[in-house]
Design a protein around this motif. Structure first.
Motif, PDB file in Angstrom:
ATOM      1  N   UNK A  20      34.014  48.145  96.058  1.00 54.00           N
ATOM      2  CA  UNK A  20      33.891  46.711  95.783  1.00 54.00           C
ATOM      3  C   UNK A  20      32.459  46.232  95.981  1.00 54.00           C
ATOM      4  N   UNK A  21      31.813  46.732  97.031  1.00 51.16           N
ATOM      5  CA  UNK A  21      30.425  46.329  97.289  1.00 51.16           C
ATOM      6  C   UNK A  21      29.492  46.861  96.202  1.00 51.16           C
ATOM      7  N   UNK A  22      29.723  48.105  95.792  1.00 51.64           N
ATOM      8  CA  UNK A  22      28.910  48.681  94.726  1.00 51.64           C
ATOM      9  C   UNK A  22      29.119  47.909  93.411  1.00 51.64           C
ATOM     10  N   UNK A  23      30.360  47.559  93.133  1.00 51.44           N
ATOM     11  CA  UNK A  23      30.644  46.801  91.918  1.00 51.44           C
ATOM     12  C   UNK A  23      29.968  45.432  91.942  1.00 51.44           C
ATOM     13  N   UNK A  24      29.877  44.850  93.126  1.00 53.49           N
ATOM     14  CA  UNK A  24      29.185  43.561  93.275  1.00 53.49           C
ATOM     15  C   UNK A  24      27.724  43.696  92.851  1.00 53.49           C
ATOM     16  N   UNK A  25      27.065  44.759  93.290  1.00 51.96           N
ATOM     17  CA  UNK A  25      25.667  44.979  92.910  1.00 51.96           C
ATOM     18  C   UNK A  25      25.565  45.256  91.418  1.00 51.96           C
ATOM     19  N   UNK A  26      26.445  46.130  90.926  1.00 54.78           N
ATOM     20  CA  UNK A  26      26.412  46.490  89.508  1.00 54.78           C
ATOM     21  C   UNK A  26      26.618  45.271  88.627  1.00 54.78           C
ATOM     22  N   UNK A  27      27.604  44.444  88.964  1.00 54.51           N
ATOM     23  CA  UNK A  27      27.886  43.262  88.136  1.00 54.51           C
ATOM     24  C   UNK A  27      26.747  42.253  88.203  1.00 54.51           C
ATOM     25  N   UNK A  28      26.087  42.164  89.356  1.00 52.22           N
ATOM     26  CA  UNK A  28      24.926  41.276  89.473  1.00 52.22           C
ATOM     27  C   UNK A  28      23.808  41.760  88.561  1.00 52.22           C
ATOM     28  N   UNK A  29      23.531  43.056  88.597  1.00 55.02           N
ATOM     29  CA  UNK A  29      22.478  43.622  87.755  1.00 55.02           C
ATOM     30  C   UNK A  29      22.853  43.502  86.281  1.00 55.02           C
ATOM     31  N   UNK A  30      24.115  43.844  85.951  1.00 56.20           N
ATOM     32  CA  UNK A  30      24.557  43.769  84.563  1.00 56.20           C
ATOM     33  C   UNK A  30      24.441  42.328  84.035  1.00 56.20           C
ATOM     34  N   UNK A  31      24.805  41.372  84.852  1.00 53.94           N
ATOM     35  CA  UNK A  31      24.722  39.968  84.435  1.00 53.94           C
ATOM     36  C   UNK A  31      23.305  39.560  84.086  1.00 53.94           C
ATOM     37  N   UNK A  32      22.328  39.994  84.887  1.00 52.18           N
ATOM     38  CA  UNK A  32      20.933  39.653  84.611  1.00 52.18           C
ATOM     39  C   UNK A  32      20.408  40.431  83.403  1.00 52.18           C
ATOM     40  N   UNK A  33      20.818  41.686  83.269  1.00 53.94           N
ATOM     41  CA  UNK A  33      20.434  42.451  82.075  1.00 53.94           C
ATOM     42  C   UNK A  33      20.851  41.692  80.811  1.00 53.94           C
TER      43      UNK A  33
END
Length: 455
Positions: A20-33
């Motif tokens: 869940x924590x990793x997905x939080x980082x991934x989704x944050x990065x994906x959103x900015x991408x």
């Protein structure tokens, strides 16, 4: 007795909380991408060996995981290579594929293969695992995710400015303040090698310089000597190890050193443009710093190079990096396509956020409501409420067995479920539910359409 199972060194299992924590980082990065206009692609986890080998320098090649050919792989191996234990020749004969080392070279291969399907400039992002046969240590794994964004088909320095802003946007969204984005330029490094008479040793020069934070100044100098760079040449770059002051002051010192190198001066000019534009636009979570010893030992960089350092006080290697690679697609036959990109180190960013306590509580919270199971009829009654809660977007579940109340409550506590709903005979007769707040211990009786907001 069965042997206790294990996993390869440098790899990890992830718990639900960690995922869940990793997905939080991934989704944050994906959103900015996506906010910055990048499009997603994916490439295979393994490539033809010839695609990867020779693109990362000798040290990089040694870290590539090769895949043995299927079946009787020794059949294709030459007897001479086997007899002489010639590992290089043997590896080429028994292994035609390899796990990808990074996402950049596969992306270059992708661009060449799909050049008639993409519009330039092409902005892509990619979030996938990579593998390196490195020595495992804190923050360094053999299997890890990279989160890359690249632009090909434009040599505009505004792309570099955008990437600095993208880095800053992601770290600001993660509430990770005090990040240092270090920048240098490979033209500057080429210029330095030129003025000390070591242009033919450029790769050795940059590989050694790139290890400054690991082996220190003396270690770098010793490695340069071992690679055949003369002592007087090393003495001429001594000022590099003591550059101080603002970005402008460092660039002035660099310009003075490189005044006789056309290529070096071009690198300084490019740095000035990027630094001044970012300064004018401002940053929120990070600072941009000229680091004249930053080399990034990958052969394909040709212009600006980036490396991102965690906030001061956090013992962690780089958490991101990248740069411009004007010639990368040329190795696959497509000339004249300029590219630039950056990467986020997911695993290291995770460790930094964990150390600084920056993960929001909501990230690890999963099930919001647990319905206690008193038996089949009660469970059926509870399932009606379950459907309603899920339609509202509330994460809810029914305990599957009519176990003792204590066991079900312990399950809720261990899962950190904030609310429990009890529905026994009395509630069924009254058409109600008992809602218990597990944090405060309070409870109330409510109708299905009167369940308070739990999202």
């Amino acid at each position: 007795m069965a042997k206790k199972p294990g996993i390869p060194k440098g790899t990890r299992d992830f718990t639900p909380e960690e995922v869940n924590k990793r997905n939080y980082i991934i989704e944050t990065i994906r959103g900015q991408f996506q906010l910055y206009g990048f499009q997603p692609i994916e490439t295979p986890s393994f490539e033809n060996s010839e695609t990867l080998l020779g693109k990362y320098g000798d040290e990089g090649d040694r870290l590539i995981f090769r895949i043995l050919n299927s079946g009787d792989f020794l059949r294709k191996a030459g007897a001479e290579a086997i007899e002489n234990r010639d590992s290089n020749s043997l590896a080429a004969q028994i292994s035609e594929k390899a796990l990808r080392y990074d996402l950049t070279v596969p992306f270059a291969r992708y661009v060449v293969m799909h050049q008639n399907e993409i519009d330039l400039p092409f902005k892509r992002y990619q979030i996938q695992p990579v593998w390196r046969a490195d020595r495992p240590q804190k923050g360094r794994f053999r299997e890890f995710y990279q989160c890359d964004a690249d632009v090909v088909g434009s040599d505009s320095l505004w792309q570099e400015v955008e990437f600095v802003k993208l880095y800053d946007a992601v770290f600001n969204e993660l509430n990770l303040k005090g990040v240092s984005i270090k920048i240098n330029n490979r033209k500057v490094l080429a210029g330095l090698a030129e003025i000390i008479g070591a242009s033919d040793k450029l790769i050795d020069f940059t590989v050694a310089l790139d290890k400054l934070d690991k082996i220190g100044e003396e270690g770098v100098k010793n490695e340069m000597l071992e690679k055949g760079i003369h002592q007087d040449a090393i003495d001429r770059i001594q000022p590099l190890f003591a550059f101080q002051g603002s970005n402008e002051e460092r660039l002035d010192q660099l310009e003075a050193m490189l005044k006789d190198s056309v290529e070096g001066m071009k690198g300084v000019e490019e740095l000035r443009f990027i630094i001044s534009r970012v300064a004018g636009l401002g940053t929120k979570a990070s600072s941009l710093e000229v680091d004249v010893t930053l080399a990034r030992g990958l052969n394909y960089y040709t212009g600006a190079i980036f490396e991102v350092a965690a906030p001061e006080g956090v013992a962690m290697g780089s958490i991101g990096g990248g740069g411009r690679y004007d010639d990368l697609t040329g190795i696959f036959g497509l000339k004249g396509v300029s590219g630039v990109g950056i990467s986020f180190g997911l695993d290291r960013i995770y460790l930094v956020l964990e150390e600084l306590g920056l993960f929001p509580e909501s990230v690890v919270e999963q099930t919001k409501v647990l319905i206690i199971n008193f038996g089949d009829e009660e469970a059926y009654y509870g399932m009606k409420l379950l459907e309603s809660l899920r339609e509202q977007g509330i994460k809810a579940e029914l305990y599957p067995d009519a176990a003792k109340m204590k066991k079900q409550m312990n399950y809720a506590n261990k899962r950190n479920v904030p609310y429990v709903i009890l529905a026994g005979t009395q509630e069924m007769n009254d058409g109600t539910y008992t809602l218990k707040n597990m944090r405060t211990g309070t409870q109330e009786t409510v109708k299905m359409d009167a369940i308070p907001y739990l999202g």
